[in-house]
Scaffold this motif. Structure first.
Motif, mmCIF file in Angstrom:
data_model
loop_
_atom_site.group_PDB
_atom_site.id
_atom_site.type_symbol
_atom_site.label_atom_id
_atom_site.label_comp_id
_atom_site.label_asym_id
_atom_site.label_seq_id
_atom_site.Cartn_x
_atom_site.Cartn_y
_atom_site.Cartn_z
ATOM 1 N N PRO A 145 26.509 168.598 14.327
ATOM 2 C CA PRO A 145 25.826 167.352 14.684
ATOM 3 C C PRO A 145 26.139 166.872 16.104
ATOM 4 N N MET A 146 25.167 166.161 16.677
ATOM 5 C CA MET A 146 25.358 165.569 17.996
ATOM 6 C C MET A 146 26.379 164.438 17.897
ATOM 7 N N ARG A 147 27.187 164.306 18.954
ATOM 8 C CA ARG A 147 28.216 163.274 18.999
ATOM 9 C C ARG A 147 28.177 162.568 20.343
ATOM 10 N N GLY A 148 28.553 161.301 20.357
ATOM 11 C CA GLY A 148 28.624 160.599 21.622
ATOM 12 C C GLY A 148 28.552 159.096 21.466
ATOM 13 N N GLU A 149 28.838 158.407 22.559
ATOM 14 C CA GLU A 149 28.766 156.950 22.558
ATOM 15 C C GLU A 149 27.337 156.479 22.327
ATOM 16 N N ASP A 150 26.336 157.269 22.765
ATOM 17 C CA ASP A 150 24.947 156.895 22.519
ATOM 18 C C ASP A 150 24.637 156.897 21.027
ATOM 19 N N VAL A 151 25.235 157.815 20.271
ATOM 20 C CA VAL A 151 25.031 157.837 18.827
ATOM 21 C C VAL A 151 25.698 156.623 18.182
ATOM 22 N N ALA A 152 26.903 156.289 18.616
ATOM 23 C CA ALA A 152 27.601 155.122 18.067
ATOM 24 C C ALA A 152 26.806 153.841 18.336
ATOM 25 N N GLN A 153 26.232 153.719 19.539
ATOM 26 C CA GLN A 153 25.427 152.544 19.857
ATOM 27 C C GLN A 153 24.191 152.472 18.967
ATOM 28 N N LEU A 154 23.559 153.623 18.736
ATOM 29 C CA LEU A 154 22.411 153.677 17.832
ATOM 30 C C LEU A 154 22.804 153.211 16.438
#
Length: 294
Positions: free
Chosen positions: A57-66
């Motif tokens: 799976p994709m990971r990142g701060e953009d995912v957390a913000q979503l």
């Protein structure tokens, strides 16, 4: 960080410690795999790429913000752990369906514009997310006798793990023990098992703390509650034990409430194993009863 001179000096080490603390990692100043991964994830800002389901799976701060944005609008995507897994994909598709977009679970410009447009209406993000997490915790909790529990240890804690398993099994729970130096592998095993609770045991001579998942605007309510109960019951046996919100792999990647018990040196634990195991089992029993209002 000072001049870029290619030297990992004390100033750089201090900056690394600060980044680790802000990221919910162990603040040791060592730029290991978890820290490198967090640095890379922090570079993914909102709108910098399409977000969608893939393996891994994709990971990142953009995912957390979503995940935070979706939860604030009433589409809970699980904890804001920055991992685009099935719950995030389902919440995204449900949001898209409700705003008249193609419910494909892919977060592109149109979906981001819809999130931004609705977000500007002033929804109290943190309070909404917290309420949703509280409700999910209360609804998902059941009796101890019906629970599937995983006890995990990554070396040196097998005797205590066996004792905890026996104590919980005696109370009717379905318990398995996992042993692997890689916490991500243990999280995958717990998820595959369909566990409702994960209890990690780690020998750390320099630490006596019970850890639970916490990130910006997101906390595992169930994990935090259980961490407090375990710390309260184990402290009389081992001395003062704190509770700490963290974003380390085993707490971030498990799909169920999880705690990581760092109880000091494994050798010093041996005489207290039976008492600690009973205290952990009593904490889990109390946790299930209180979550149901018993």
């Amino acid at each position: 960080m000072g001049p870029i001179d290619g030297v990992f000096g004390e100033h750089t080490r201090s900056v690394v410690r600060g980044f680790q603390a802000d990221s919910g990692l162990d603040s040791d100043g060592i730029c290991g795999p978890d820290t490198w991964a967090s640095l890379i994830e922090a570079a993914h800002v909102r709108g910098s790429r399409l977000l969608y389901m893939q393996s891994p799976p994709m990971r990142g701060e953009d995912v957390a913000q979503l995940q935070r944005d979706l939860a604030a609008l009433g589409f809970p995507a699980g904890p804001a752990n920055g991992i685009f897994a099935d719950r995030t994909a389902r919440a995204t598709a449900e949001f898209q369906r409700n705003v008249g977009l193609v419910p494909d679970g892919v977060v592109g410009p149109e979906t981001l514009r819809a999130l931004e447009r609705l977000g500007r209406r002033g929804f109290p993000t943190e309070s909404v997310v917290h309420v949703l997490q509280e409700q999910q915790y209360l609804l998902s909790s059941g009796s101890l006798g019906a629970m599937k529990i995983v006890i995990g240890e990554n070396g040196g804690m097998n005797t205590l793990a066996a004792a905890v398993r026996r104590s919980l099994s005696d109370n009717g729970a379905h318990v398995i023990v996992t042993a692997d130096p890689d916490w991500s592998n243990q999280a995958a095993q717990a998820n595959k098992f369909g566990a409702e609770l994960f209890i990690g045991l780690q020998a750390r001579p320099d630490r006596r703390e019970i850890c639970y998942f916490r990130s910006q605007n997101s906390v595992s309510v169930g994990g935090r509650h259980l961490a407090a109960l375990v710390a309260e019951r184990v402290s009389p046996l081992l001395g003062p034990i704190s509770t700490t919100g963290m974003r380390i792999a085993i707490l971030r990647e498990t799909r169920m409430p999880a705690v990581l018990c760092r109880l000091g040196s494994a050798d010093r634990l041996v005489p207290a194993n039976a008492g600690v195991a009973s205290a952990v089992a009593a904490s889990v029993r109390c946790w299930t009863e209180q979550s149901r209002g018993a």
